[in-house]
Design a protein around this motif. Structure first.
Motif, PDB file in Angstrom:
ATOM      1  N   GLU A  33      -3.012  -5.525   4.769  1.00  0.00           N
ATOM      2  CA  GLU A  33      -1.754  -6.256   4.867  1.00  0.00           C
ATOM      3  C   GLU A  33      -0.616  -5.506   4.158  1.00  0.00           C
ATOM      4  O   GLU A  33       0.534  -5.568   4.585  1.00  0.00           O
ATOM      5  CB  GLU A  33      -1.916  -7.650   4.269  1.00  0.00           C
ATOM      6  CG  GLU A  33      -2.836  -8.552   5.093  1.00  0.00           C
ATOM      7  CD  GLU A  33      -3.006  -9.927   4.491  1.00  0.00           C
ATOM      8  OE1 GLU A  33      -2.544 -10.132   3.348  1.00  0.00           O
ATOM      9  OE2 GLU A  33      -3.616 -10.791   5.152  1.00  0.00           O
ATOM     10  N   GLU A  34      -0.943  -4.794   3.067  1.00  0.00           N
ATOM     11  CA  GLU A  34       0.086  -4.078   2.312  1.00  0.00           C
ATOM     12  C   GLU A  34       0.431  -2.732   2.926  1.00  0.00           C
ATOM     13  O   GLU A  34       1.618  -2.358   3.005  1.00  0.00           O
ATOM     14  CB  GLU A  34      -0.389  -3.871   0.865  1.00  0.00           C
ATOM     15  CG  GLU A  34       0.593  -3.066   0.019  1.00  0.00           C
ATOM     16  CD  GLU A  34       0.038  -2.717  -1.352  1.00  0.00           C
ATOM     17  OE1 GLU A  34       0.731  -1.988  -2.098  1.00  0.00           O
ATOM     18  OE2 GLU A  34      -1.094  -3.164  -1.676  1.00  0.00           O
ATOM     19  N   LEU A  35      -0.592  -1.988   3.367  1.00  0.00           N
ATOM     20  CA  LEU A  35      -0.383  -0.598   3.754  1.00  0.00           C
ATOM     21  C   LEU A  35      -0.567  -0.323   5.245  1.00  0.00           C
ATOM     22  O   LEU A  35      -0.142   0.731   5.727  1.00  0.00           O
ATOM     23  CB  LEU A  35      -1.354   0.302   2.971  1.00  0.00           C
ATOM     24  CG  LEU A  35      -1.352   0.168   1.450  1.00  0.00           C
ATOM     25  CD1 LEU A  35      -2.415   1.058   0.846  1.00  0.00           C
ATOM     26  CD2 LEU A  35       0.018   0.489   0.882  1.00  0.00           C
ATOM     27  N   GLY A  36      -1.242  -1.237   5.935  1.00  0.00           N
ATOM     28  CA  GLY A  36      -1.510  -0.995   7.350  1.00  0.00           C
ATOM     29  C   GLY A  36      -2.891  -0.419   7.604  1.00  0.00           C
ATOM     30  O   GLY A  36      -3.264  -0.181   8.753  1.00  0.00           O
ATOM     31  N   PHE A  37      -3.662  -0.190   6.558  1.00  0.00           N
ATOM     32  CA  PHE A  37      -5.045   0.276   6.683  1.00  0.00           C
ATOM     33  C   PHE A  37      -5.816  -0.226   5.468  1.00  0.00           C
ATOM     34  O   PHE A  37      -5.271  -0.379   4.385  1.00  0.00           O
ATOM     35  CB  PHE A  37      -5.116   1.809   6.765  1.00  0.00           C
ATOM     36  CG  PHE A  37      -4.293   2.521   5.723  1.00  0.00           C
ATOM     37  CD1 PHE A  37      -4.782   2.724   4.444  1.00  0.00           C
ATOM     38  CD2 PHE A  37      -3.023   2.988   6.028  1.00  0.00           C
ATOM     39  CE1 PHE A  37      -4.028   3.371   3.482  1.00  0.00           C
ATOM     40  CE2 PHE A  37      -2.264   3.640   5.065  1.00  0.00           C
ATOM     41  CZ  PHE A  37      -2.758   3.832   3.788  1.00  0.00           C
ATOM     42  N   GLU A  45      -7.951   7.734  10.587  1.00  0.00           N
ATOM     43  CA  GLU A  45      -7.626   7.574  12.009  1.00  0.00           C
ATOM     44  C   GLU A  45      -6.114   7.568  12.219  1.00  0.00           C
ATOM     45  O   GLU A  45      -5.602   8.057  13.231  1.00  0.00           O
ATOM     46  CB  GLU A  45      -8.239   6.276  12.537  1.00  0.00           C
ATOM     47  CG  GLU A  45      -8.119   6.082  14.033  1.00  0.00           C
ATOM     48  CD  GLU A  45      -8.922   7.092  14.834  1.00  0.00           C
ATOM     49  OE1 GLU A  45      -8.532   7.377  15.988  1.00  0.00           O
ATOM     50  OE2 GLU A  45      -9.934   7.606  14.308  1.00  0.00           O
ATOM     51  N   LEU A  46      -5.388   7.028  11.231  1.00  0.00           N
ATOM     52  CA  LEU A  46      -3.929   6.949  11.326  1.00  0.00           C
ATOM     53  C   LEU A  46      -3.257   8.281  11.021  1.00  0.00           C
ATOM     54  O   LEU A  46      -2.336   8.708  11.733  1.00  0.00           O
ATOM     55  CB  LEU A  46      -3.420   5.862  10.366  1.00  0.00           C
ATOM     56  CG  LEU A  46      -1.900   5.626  10.328  1.00  0.00           C
ATOM     57  CD1 LEU A  46      -1.387   5.132  11.679  1.00  0.00           C
ATOM     58  CD2 LEU A  46      -1.564   4.616   9.236  1.00  0.00           C
ATOM     59  N   TYR A  47      -3.699   8.949   9.951  1.00  0.00           N
ATOM     60  CA  TYR A  47      -2.999  10.130   9.455  1.00  0.00           C
ATOM     61  C   TYR A  47      -3.683  11.457   9.799  1.00  0.00           C
ATOM     62  O   TYR A  47      -3.085  12.518   9.644  1.00  0.00           O
ATOM     63  CB  TYR A  47      -2.848  10.049   7.933  1.00  0.00           C
ATOM     64  CG  TYR A  47      -1.987   8.904   7.469  1.00  0.00           C
ATOM     65  CD1 TYR A  47      -0.726   8.682   8.018  1.00  0.00           C
ATOM     66  CD2 TYR A  47      -2.425   8.037   6.466  1.00  0.00           C
ATOM     67  CE1 TYR A  47       0.064   7.635   7.580  1.00  0.00           C
ATOM     68  CE2 TYR A  47      -1.631   6.988   6.026  1.00  0.00           C
ATOM     69  CZ  TYR A  47      -0.388   6.788   6.582  1.00  0.00           C
ATOM     70  OH  TYR A  47       0.403   5.762   6.151  1.00  0.00           O
ATOM     71  N   ARG A  48      -4.942  11.394  10.218  1.00  0.00           N
ATOM     72  CA  ARG A  48      -5.680  12.623  10.509  1.00  0.00           C
ATOM     73  C   ARG A  48      -6.483  12.434  11.799  1.00  0.00           C
ATOM     74  O   ARG A  48      -7.709  12.571  11.807  1.00  0.00           O
ATOM     75  CB  ARG A  48      -6.602  12.950   9.325  1.00  0.00           C
ATOM     76  CG  ARG A  48      -7.115  14.380   9.246  1.00  0.00           C
ATOM     77  CD  ARG A  48      -7.928  14.560   7.961  1.00  0.00           C
ATOM     78  NE  ARG A  48      -8.592  15.822   7.907  1.00  0.00           N
ATOM     79  CZ  ARG A  48      -8.044  16.952   7.461  1.00  0.00           C
ATOM     80  NH1 ARG A  48      -6.791  16.944   7.056  1.00  0.00           N
ATOM     81  NH2 ARG A  48      -8.730  18.077   7.433  1.00  0.00           N
ATOM     82  N   LYS A 303       5.379   3.819  -1.945  1.00  0.00           N
ATOM     83  CA  LYS A 303       4.751   4.903  -2.711  1.00  0.00           C
ATOM     84  C   LYS A 303       3.238   4.990  -2.536  1.00  0.00           C
ATOM     85  O   LYS A 303       2.698   6.093  -2.433  1.00  0.00           O
ATOM     86  CB  LYS A 303       5.114   4.788  -4.197  1.00  0.00           C
ATOM     87  CG  LYS A 303       4.843   3.456  -4.853  1.00  0.00           C
ATOM     88  CD  LYS A 303       5.323   3.462  -6.300  1.00  0.00           C
ATOM     89  CE  LYS A 303       5.131   2.119  -6.980  1.00  0.00           C
ATOM     90  NZ  LYS A 303       6.085   1.102  -6.444  1.00  0.00           N
ATOM     91  N   ILE A 304       2.519   3.864  -2.514  1.00  0.00           N
ATOM     92  CA  ILE A 304       1.062   3.935  -2.403  1.00  0.00           C
ATOM     93  C   ILE A 304       0.660   4.499  -1.045  1.00  0.00           C
ATOM     94  O   ILE A 304      -0.213   5.375  -0.950  1.00  0.00           O
ATOM     95  CB  ILE A 304       0.423   2.551  -2.616  1.00  0.00           C
ATOM     96  CG1 ILE A 304       0.739   2.031  -4.034  1.00  0.00           C
ATOM     97  CG2 ILE A 304      -1.084   2.640  -2.420  1.00  0.00           C
ATOM     98  CD1 ILE A 304       0.200   2.891  -5.150  1.00  0.00           C
ATOM     99  N   ALA A 305       1.303   4.025   0.014  1.00  0.00           N
ATOM    100  CA  ALA A 305       1.000   4.548   1.351  1.00  0.00           C
ATOM    101  C   ALA A 305       1.307   6.038   1.428  1.00  0.00           C
ATOM    102  O   ALA A 305       0.571   6.801   2.067  1.00  0.00           O
ATOM    103  CB  ALA A 305       1.808   3.787   2.406  1.00  0.00           C
ATOM    104  N   ARG A 306       2.379   6.456   0.777  1.00  0.00           N
ATOM    105  CA  ARG A 306       2.749   7.876   0.809  1.00  0.00           C
ATOM    106  C   ARG A 306       1.708   8.734   0.101  1.00  0.00           C
ATOM    107  O   ARG A 306       1.340   9.809   0.585  1.00  0.00           O
ATOM    108  CB  ARG A 306       4.118   8.068   0.164  1.00  0.00           C
ATOM    109  CG  ARG A 306       4.602   9.512   0.164  1.00  0.00           C
ATOM    110  CD  ARG A 306       6.015   9.612  -0.361  1.00  0.00           C
ATOM    111  NE  ARG A 306       6.464  10.998  -0.433  1.00  0.00           N
ATOM    112  CZ  ARG A 306       7.686  11.365  -0.826  1.00  0.00           C
ATOM    113  NH1 ARG A 306       8.574  10.444  -1.156  1.00  0.00           N
ATOM    114  NH2 ARG A 306       8.017  12.633  -0.888  1.00  0.00           N
ATOM    115  N   VAL A 307       1.208   8.278  -1.041  1.00  0.00           N
ATOM    116  CA  VAL A 307       0.212   9.051  -1.777  1.00  0.00           C
ATOM    117  C   VAL A 307      -1.093   9.128  -0.984  1.00  0.00           C
ATOM    118  O   VAL A 307      -1.699  10.207  -0.872  1.00  0.00           O
ATOM    119  CB  VAL A 307      -0.040   8.446  -3.174  1.00  0.00           C
ATOM    120  CG1 VAL A 307      -1.188   9.163  -3.872  1.00  0.00           C
ATOM    121  CG2 VAL A 307       1.224   8.543  -4.027  1.00  0.00           C
TER     122      VAL A 307
END
Length: 322
Positions: A33-37, A45-48, A303-307
């Motif tokens: 709910e916070e980050l999307g994963f 699956e989302l970023y790689r 910030k958390i999603a970015r890290v």
């Protein structure tokens, strides 16, 4: 009247093992709910979605089932190597769920002591230390591409080299060669740079090596008349704006406020890691600059999603011997 939680029975009846599974599921949903994963598999699956082969570097690998933890497996079409999505990143062979990593990242963003990070995510001190070095590996060389533009402020800070002060050797006063010099820069966009610059007062060659590639040609250099700064002005075709370092001079304090504040925060950051290996100093600085930018841009990019995205996407191997 006390409100009774209608879901209390869900946590009262499970066995300890079932309760752990339930807790993991709750944390996964919270992250989703916070980050999307919610899991490392979902983040990968989302970023790689199409990782290159870690052995030969070829792309276009075909899907080859999934691991027991749900991570996508791949098989390279060129060399036949089998690998999972995190292979070749600092999250390779990390057994803990993503929620535990996020619990570690949150306090680490604010330079919490290692024991506090370990306590926050219920891992051992040794594991937390390994995770910090995984972060170091992920941001190694991060500052190489940062270029300061427009008005650029530079200065230096000095910290004790604990490696030189061991063995009963007395510490010298002043800017002795027992102190590590850190060259610091920041521009009007609040882009920071912090680079280890040898021991003692910096020479022209050391300032050139530390900051020469980080200042754009034609910028205005604002500094405290340190002689070594002249090489930046000459070789980068900079405008020169200098002030005599005098804490009683309001003009100096106002002109250098931005870089002085950065230096002050850097000192506070480094003081939290008493006893660090001086060989890791640049790694601590790289991590500080990375987190500085992450927190600065939080409204634009959470910030958390970015890290997590950085950890999943960056090809960097964790070396346990570090």
């Amino acid at each position: 009247m006390k409100h009774e939680n209608p879901h209390a029975g869900l946590v009262g009846s499970p066995t300890p093992a079932e309760f752990e599974d339930l807790s993991d599921a709750v944390e996964e949903r919270r992250l989703r709910e916070e980050l999307g994963f919610g899991t490392l598999a979902e983040a990968a699956e989302l970023y790689r979605p199409d990782p290159a082969c870690p052995e030969c570097g070829e792309g276009g690998a075909r899907r080859d089932g999934a691991s027991a933890s749900g991570l996508q497996r791949w098989r390279c079409r060129a060399c036949g190597t089998r690998f999972t999505s995190p292979t070749g990143t600092v999250l390779e062979n990390c057994k803990k769920p993503l929620a535990t990593w996020v619990s570690f990242i949150r306090p680490a963003l604010f330079a919490a002591p290692l024991d506090a990070c370990a306590e926050a995510c219920r891992i051992s001190h040794q594991t937390a230390r390994g995770w910090r070095h995984r972060l170091f590996a992920a941001v190694e060389g991060y500052q190489d591409r940062i270029v300061l533009r427009g008005r650029v402020w530079v200065d230096e800070i000095y910290v004790d080299d604990v490696g030189l002060s061991k063995g009963g050797r007395p510490r010298r006063r002043g800017l002795s060669r027992d102190k590590l010099c850190i060259a610091v820069g920041i521009d009007a966009r609040k882009e920071p740079v912090a680079v280890v610059c040898g021991h003692g007062k910096p020479s022209t060659a050391r300032i050139r090596a530390a900051l020469g590639g980080h200042v754009a040609e034609g910028a205005t250099l604002v500094h405290d008349r340190e002689r070594a700064h002249g090489v930046l002005v000459r070789e980068n075709s900079l405008e020169d704006e200098s002030y005599k370092a005098d804490v009683r001079d309001p003009a100096y304090l106002e002109a250098m406020e931005l870089v002085n504040n950065l230096c002050s925060w850097l000192k506070r950051y480094l003081w939290r890691f008493t006893g660090m290996d001086p060989e890791n100093m640049q790694s601590y600085l790289d991590l500080y600059v990375y987190f500085f930018r992450v927190k600065r841009d939080d409204e634009r990019w959470p910030k958390i999603a970015r890290v997590v995205r950085h950890l999943v996407m960056t090809e960097a191997r964790f070396r346990s011997s570090t």
